[in-house]
Design an enzyme around this catalytic site. Structure first.
Site, PDB file in Angstrom:
ATOM      1  N   GLU A   1      37.170  -1.423  64.062  1.00  0.00           N
ATOM      2  CA  GLU A   1      37.565  -0.288  64.899  1.00  0.00           C
ATOM      3  C   GLU A   1      38.762   0.381  64.224  1.00  0.00           C
ATOM      4  O   GLU A   1      39.773  -0.274  63.967  1.00  0.00           O
ATOM      5  CB  GLU A   1      37.940  -0.806  66.292  1.00  0.00           C
ATOM      6  CG  GLU A   1      38.299   0.263  67.282  1.00  0.00           C
ATOM      7  CD  GLU A   1      38.896  -0.326  68.559  1.00  0.00           C
ATOM      8  OE1 GLU A   1      38.959  -1.573  68.707  1.00  0.00           O
ATOM      9  OE2 GLU A   1      39.340   0.471  69.391  1.00  0.00           O
TER      10      GLU A   1
ATOM     11  N   ASP B   1      47.907   3.594  75.154  1.00  0.00           N
ATOM     12  CA  ASP B   1      48.254   2.465  74.297  1.00  0.00           C
ATOM     13  C   ASP B   1      49.670   2.003  74.609  1.00  0.00           C
ATOM     14  O   ASP B   1      50.511   2.791  75.046  1.00  0.00           O
ATOM     15  CB  ASP B   1      48.141   2.873  72.833  1.00  0.00           C
ATOM     16  CG  ASP B   1      46.708   2.766  72.334  1.00  0.00           C
ATOM     17  OD1 ASP B   1      46.179   1.634  72.332  1.00  0.00           O
ATOM     18  OD2 ASP B   1      46.105   3.800  72.002  1.00  0.00           O
TER      19      ASP B   1
END
Lengths: 417, 244
Positions: free
Chosen positions: B34, B45
């Site tokens: 990824e 995040d």
């Protein structure tokens, strides 16, 4: 009128609306770039409270010890048909009110204060701390802390501290320590006082002070509203109301409540969301704090100091300083993310009422039902009066949440009676 | 074989270091890769990954990675882009064409159903039509109905974030979490991510039917320290936990 202390009316679980929302709830976001304010919650909230804040469980079991205390402080609260008010308004429909003023602390706030104090006590912390606007949350926190023999440090918004001295006495009676916010007890309070010595204070400042105090003293912060966990705990209001209506063979066509951060409103209305798609739901705010009509739906700070994470909500801006309205509990700049999402998606409507409308509503309610309601609840009743005027012939069943009594708020009538 | 999906933000801590670590990556131990395309606003995040985006934004140079992307493709390691819709929306079609030209198999868009729900269906349909995998990203805050509805739009594996952000440590009930997603999406390939640290976590997730894990923050810290042996040892350990 159902006033039974029958345990059957009380739910065994809290209800969490998150799994039933029409769209995903935007997660909280760190408010600072260099550290995680989300992770910081581990040091601020009791672990179980934090777990419940982020849970997707639709139902959360109410611990037996909490259930016992709920009964001790007066749950279930009554659902009363306001026949005198119906007659006064010449209304052909039905009006019910759920009366949270019947709890020991005089408002709905105790519904979440008890479990939060219970979980804090189980973790062996030094004490609990929080902010309070009108004093209802502070009273509930002080009482809950007292029940679990925990010290409580309460930061009361300065304007309310000055306007409502009796509230301070109540909190002191429950062994709570109360200071006006901003205060000299915290670095953030001292900073605000230095920059704005004449400030009347805000809930946002109070929250920042309480969190700083919690971090410095190994206390745990008590969440009054906005965060999902408090709305989940408050779901006892709506679940009881549903049960009481069911026992009366009634169906709620309209639900109305007032919104500060959204806890009494969410607790009252959210249990109806999954299985009452046709029930009209209206959130009332103060005309002076028009978060839903003039606020922006965006990520914003929950507290003025920016210690807590940002959440997506309707907000007038964390630095918004509202006018000194009667209803201290409605002065908050934002509203709970789940409620904000439901407003944004149109499932819940909103209304705003003026201070004059609120005073009139309180008078009418007192003269018909005999109950002196809190100024915050006066907003909900004012919206109900407007609604009935506009839907005179609809014969609807309207249920309004009276979130607290106003016996300690009578000074609002002092000069004008 | 359970899926191990290492995550890297492109350009972090610098292109040379990242490429060095990618070259030593044991391709027989991993299944997918990824790659985070540096975002201007990596809002979902945590602090570690946010920092990687900030630095990656300054460093990332696509030309440097061409051969490595090709190398992984030849080794049958599927590559997925982690991209924020807020960044790629203005040139979405071009970005997908670019990813395809670099042999990526699909895309994870963490903000699509949170911030752009009304556009989600058309976006997913566009990806389907173009033979590009859309990996649904869900979290505990995703309502049941949305999980079911979005999953129906694609046959691909599901990315389930256990925490509200990457690298965050909020208490949660692992058993109940897996039970919930398994009951909503029976038989579906579920990969867990966000906040997975210990091998015990991984073993429990796999025992409950999980199909793999994505690891990000922990690896990025090793890259920042230039800790090659620690990196390889960690990949081995995670592989072991997945296969246990």
């Amino acid at each position: 009128m159902i006033t039974s202390i029958n345990k059957d009316i009380m739910p065994e679980n809290w209800y969490n609306v998150v799994p039933d929302l029409p769209e995903p709830l935007a997660p909280p976001r760190d408010s600072k770039s260099d550290f995680s304010s989300i992770n910081l919650l581990n040091k601020i909230l009791p672990r179980e409270v934090l777990k419940q804040e982020f849970t997707f469980r639709r139902y959360e079991k109410i611990p037996d010890e909490v259930m016992e205390q709920y009964q001790q402080i007066g749950r279930p609260t009554p659902l009363i048909r306001a026949k005198n008010l119906e007659k006064f308004l010449d209304y052909n429909g039905k009006i019910f009110y759920k009366y949270e003023g019947a709890t020991a602390s005089g408002s709905h706030k105790i519904n979440t204060a008890i479990p939060q104090a219970y979980y804090a006590k189980n973790e062996g912390v030094n004490g609990v701390t929080t902010e309070t606007g009108a004093g209802q949350w502070g009273s509930a926190t002080a009482l809950a802390a007292s029940l679990y023999k925990l010290p409580a440090q309460i930061f009361m918004v300065k304007i309310s501290f000055e306007q409502k001295p009796l509230r301070k006495i109540v909190m002191n009676l429950y062994n709570g320590n109360v200071v006006p916010s901003p205060s000299n007890l915290t670095e953030y309070g001292r900073k605000v006082l230095k920059e704005h010595p004449d400030t009347t204070g805000t809930l946002g400042i109070g929250i920042s002070e309480a969190i700083e105090y919690a971090l410095d003293h190994d206390y745990r912060y008590m969440v009054a509203s906005v965060m999902n966990v408090s709305l989940t705990h408050q779901s006892v209001i709506g679940q009881e109301t549903k049960k009481q209506l069911e026992l009366l063979g009634e169906h709620a066509d309209v639900l109305i409540g007032c919104v500060g951060g959204g806890s009494n409103f969410g607790g009252f209305t959210f249990p109806f969301i999954p299985d009452h798609p046709d029930t009209e739901i209206i959130a009332t705010t103060a005309d002076e704090v028009p978060k839903f009509s003039r606020g922006e739906y965006k990520y914003d700070l929950m507290d003025t100091g920016g210690i807590l994470p940002e959440v997506r909500m309707y907000s007038l801006g964390a630095d918004f300083v509202p006018p000194s309205i009667y209803a201290g509990g409605l002065r908050y700049h934002g509203a709970s993310p789940s409620l904000s999402l439901l407003i944004n998606k149109g499932r819940i409507k909103s209304d705003e009422v003026t201070q004059d409308e609120v005073k009139e509503a309180i008078k009418i309610f007192a003269n018909t039902q005999g109950v002196i309601i809190a100024p915050e609840s006066g907003h909900a009743v004012a919206t109900m009066l407007k609604y009935i005027k506009e839907h005179k012939n609809d014969k609807k069943t309207i249920v309004v949440n009276v979130s607290g009594h106003g016996l300690l708020d009578l000074s609002i009538f002092g000069d004008t009676q | 074989m359970k899926n191990l999906i290492p995550y890297f933000t492109l350009g972090y801590p610098d292109n040379q270091t990242l490429m060095k670590f990618l070259r030593i990556m044991p391709v027989n131990k991993i299944n997918y890769l990824e790659f985070g395309f540096p975002s201007n606003d990596p809002r979902y995040d945590g602090p570690t990954i946010r920092e990687t985006h900030k630095i990656g934004n300054k460093n990332f140079n696509d030309n440097l990675y061409k051969d490595l992307f090709s190398y992984f493709h030849k080794n049958r390691i599927k590559m997925y882009s982690l991209s924020y819709y807020s960044d790629i929306k203005p040139k979405f079609n071009e970005f997908i064409d670019y990813l395809k030209s670099r042999s990526f198999s699909g895309i994870i868009i963490p903000d699509l159903i949170i911030d752009y729900y009304s556009e989600a269906k058309d976006t997913i349909n566009y990806l389907n039509k173009n033979g590009f995998e859309y990996i649904p990203f869900f979290s505990p805050a995703t309502p049941d109905k949305i999980i079911i509805d979005i999953s129906k739009l694609t046959d691909s594996w599901i990315y389930y974030g256990l925490q509200p952000s990457t690298g965050i440590d909020i208490p949660y009930e692992l058993d109940y979490t897996t039970e919930r997603i398994n009951s909503l999406l029976p038989g579906r390939e579920i990969t867990y991510g966000f906040g997975i640290k210990t091998e015990e976590d991984i073993k429990s997730l796999m025992k409950s039917g999980g199909s793999g894990v994505a690891i990000g923050s922990y690896l990025e810290k090793m890259l920042a320290k230039n800790d090659e042996s620690g990196f390889l040892e960690y990949i081995n350990r995670i592989r072991g936990a997945l296969d246990a």
